[in-house]
Design a protein around this motif. Sequence first.
Motif, mmCIF file in Angstrom:
data_model
loop_
_atom_site.group_PDB
_atom_site.id
_atom_site.type_symbol
_atom_site.label_atom_id
_atom_site.label_comp_id
_atom_site.label_asym_id
_atom_site.label_seq_id
_atom_site.Cartn_x
_atom_site.Cartn_y
_atom_site.Cartn_z
ATOM 1 N N ILE A 82 0.819 -1.215 0.000
ATOM 2 C CA ILE A 82 0.000 0.000 0.000
ATOM 3 C C ILE A 82 0.857 1.272 0.000
ATOM 4 O O ILE A 82 0.346 2.373 0.199
ATOM 5 C CB ILE A 82 -1.024 0.002 1.150
ATOM 6 C CG1 ILE A 82 -0.355 -0.042 2.513
ATOM 7 C CG2 ILE A 82 -2.026 -1.123 0.982
ATOM 8 C CD1 ILE A 82 -1.303 0.165 3.681
ATOM 9 N N GLY A 83 2.141 1.114 -0.216
ATOM 10 C CA GLY A 83 3.030 2.263 -0.374
ATOM 11 C C GLY A 83 3.354 3.019 0.904
ATOM 12 O O GLY A 83 3.685 4.201 0.848
ATOM 13 N N LEU A 84 3.290 2.342 2.053
ATOM 14 C CA LEU A 84 3.632 3.019 3.302
ATOM 15 C C LEU A 84 5.127 3.275 3.365
ATOM 16 O O LEU A 84 5.930 2.369 3.196
ATOM 17 C CB LEU A 84 3.227 2.175 4.513
ATOM 18 C CG LEU A 84 1.753 2.100 4.842
ATOM 19 C CD1 LEU A 84 1.528 1.175 6.032
ATOM 20 C CD2 LEU A 84 1.178 3.475 5.138
ATOM 21 N N GLU A 85 5.473 4.515 3.610
ATOM 22 C CA GLU A 85 6.881 4.881 3.772
ATOM 23 C C GLU A 85 7.222 5.090 5.247
ATOM 24 O O GLU A 85 8.350 4.903 5.658
ATOM 25 C CB GLU A 85 7.186 6.133 2.961
ATOM 26 C CG GLU A 85 7.042 5.895 1.461
ATOM 27 C CD GLU A 85 7.207 7.163 0.638
ATOM 28 O OE1 GLU A 85 7.474 8.244 1.227
ATOM 29 O OE2 GLU A 85 7.058 7.073 -0.586
ATOM 30 N N ARG A 86 6.205 5.515 6.020
ATOM 31 C CA ARG A 86 6.387 5.754 7.459
ATOM 32 C C ARG A 86 5.160 5.235 8.199
ATOM 33 O O ARG A 86 4.040 5.316 7.690
ATOM 34 C CB ARG A 86 6.550 7.253 7.740
ATOM 35 C CG ARG A 86 7.786 7.867 7.105
ATOM 36 C CD ARG A 86 7.948 9.353 7.476
ATOM 37 N NE ARG A 86 6.718 10.122 7.515
ATOM 38 C CZ ARG A 86 6.206 10.769 6.475
ATOM 39 N NH1 ARG A 86 6.800 10.748 5.317
ATOM 40 N NH2 ARG A 86 5.087 11.457 6.602
ATOM 41 N N ALA A 87 5.348 4.768 9.409
ATOM 42 C CA ALA A 87 4.232 4.241 10.207
ATOM 43 C C ALA A 87 3.145 5.291 10.425
ATOM 44 O O ALA A 87 1.962 4.967 10.474
ATOM 45 C CB ALA A 87 4.755 3.726 11.547
ATOM 46 N N GLU A 88 3.527 6.556 10.506
ATOM 47 C CA GLU A 88 2.567 7.631 10.741
ATOM 48 C C GLU A 88 1.560 7.781 9.607
ATOM 49 O O GLU A 88 0.515 8.405 9.773
ATOM 50 C CB GLU A 88 3.285 8.974 10.952
ATOM 51 C CG GLU A 88 4.220 8.999 12.132
ATOM 52 C CD GLU A 88 5.578 8.348 11.831
ATOM 53 O OE1 GLU A 88 6.099 8.469 10.705
ATOM 54 O OE2 GLU A 88 6.108 7.696 12.747
ATOM 55 N N GLU A 89 1.875 7.250 8.442
ATOM 56 C CA GLU A 89 0.964 7.339 7.291
ATOM 57 C C GLU A 89 -0.176 6.332 7.377
ATOM 58 O O GLU A 89 -1.157 6.440 6.649
ATOM 59 C CB GLU A 89 1.723 7.081 5.981
ATOM 60 C CG GLU A 89 2.771 8.099 5.660
ATOM 61 C CD GLU A 89 3.591 7.718 4.444
ATOM 62 O OE1 GLU A 89 4.246 8.623 3.902
ATOM 63 O OE2 GLU A 89 3.578 6.541 4.021
ATOM 64 N N ALA A 90 -0.068 5.345 8.244
ATOM 65 C CA ALA A 90 -1.042 4.259 8.312
ATOM 66 C C ALA A 90 -2.243 4.635 9.160
ATOM 67 O O ALA A 90 -2.104 5.045 10.313
ATOM 68 C CB ALA A 90 -0.386 3.005 8.874
ATOM 69 N N MET A 91 -3.424 4.481 8.577
ATOM 70 C CA MET A 91 -4.673 4.562 9.327
ATOM 71 C C MET A 91 -5.088 3.124 9.574
ATOM 72 O O MET A 91 -5.294 2.365 8.629
ATOM 73 C CB MET A 91 -5.740 5.307 8.536
ATOM 74 C CG MET A 91 -7.036 5.447 9.268
ATOM 75 S SD MET A 91 -8.223 6.402 8.286
ATOM 76 C CE MET A 91 -9.490 6.651 9.500
ATOM 77 N N LEU A 92 -5.171 2.747 10.829
ATOM 78 C CA LEU A 92 -5.437 1.370 11.225
ATOM 79 C C LEU A 92 -6.904 1.236 11.633
ATOM 80 O O LEU A 92 -7.362 1.909 12.566
ATOM 81 C CB LEU A 92 -4.513 1.000 12.386
ATOM 82 C CG LEU A 92 -4.541 -0.409 12.902
ATOM 83 C CD1 LEU A 92 -4.151 -1.412 11.812
ATOM 84 C CD2 LEU A 92 -3.585 -0.533 14.080
ATOM 85 N N LEU A 93 -7.627 0.396 10.912
ATOM 86 C CA LEU A 93 -9.059 0.197 11.137
ATOM 87 C C LEU A 93 -9.333 -1.280 11.387
ATOM 88 O O LEU A 93 -8.641 -2.136 10.825
ATOM 89 C CB LEU A 93 -9.859 0.661 9.914
ATOM 90 C CG LEU A 93 -9.613 2.104 9.482
ATOM 91 C CD1 LEU A 93 -10.103 2.326 8.061
ATOM 92 C CD2 LEU A 93 -10.300 3.057 10.439
ATOM 93 N N VAL A 94 -10.331 -1.569 12.207
ATOM 94 C CA VAL A 94 -10.721 -2.955 12.447
ATOM 95 C C VAL A 94 -12.195 -3.124 12.115
ATOM 96 O O VAL A 94 -13.004 -2.221 12.341
ATOM 97 C CB VAL A 94 -10.430 -3.415 13.899
ATOM 98 C CG1 VAL A 94 -8.927 -3.438 14.165
ATOM 99 C CG2 VAL A 94 -11.138 -2.541 14.917
#
Length: 130
Positions: free
Chosen positions: A73-85
């Motif tokens: 998904i092209g994540l370069e940094r952890a801060e870019e991730a929106m984590l949903l459940v």
Amino acid sequence: MSIALTFTVAPFGLEPLRSFTLDPVDGADGLFALVGTGTTDSGVTDPRLYLLDAAVHLPDYAPVLADEQADRIGLERAEEAMLLVVANPDAAGTTVNLLAPVVVNARTAVGAQFILEDQDLPIRAELAHS
């Protein structure tokens, strides 16, 4: 504000759909409806899943993505991730799937549902009410 998302692979059970809208649910902080565009292989038109923002509802939830998953998904940094459940409400309460989160790259609006490897997380975890 709705967000148009593209999934790299259709979420589980929603094949072959890859285009979705992430809509916040009014009056419910951190709750979203993921609405598909089209018809699934099982015949459901414009399917809807409810997703919880883990940062709001599960602040201690810290799954680890494999490098290949982050790259997908092209994540370069952890801060870019929106984590949903995925949230599954029923008469007994609400459970969430911690083993297969939906991860969205907030920078690009590209997402995927990943099965986490080598992590002992439940598919149906009871959601604690505060």
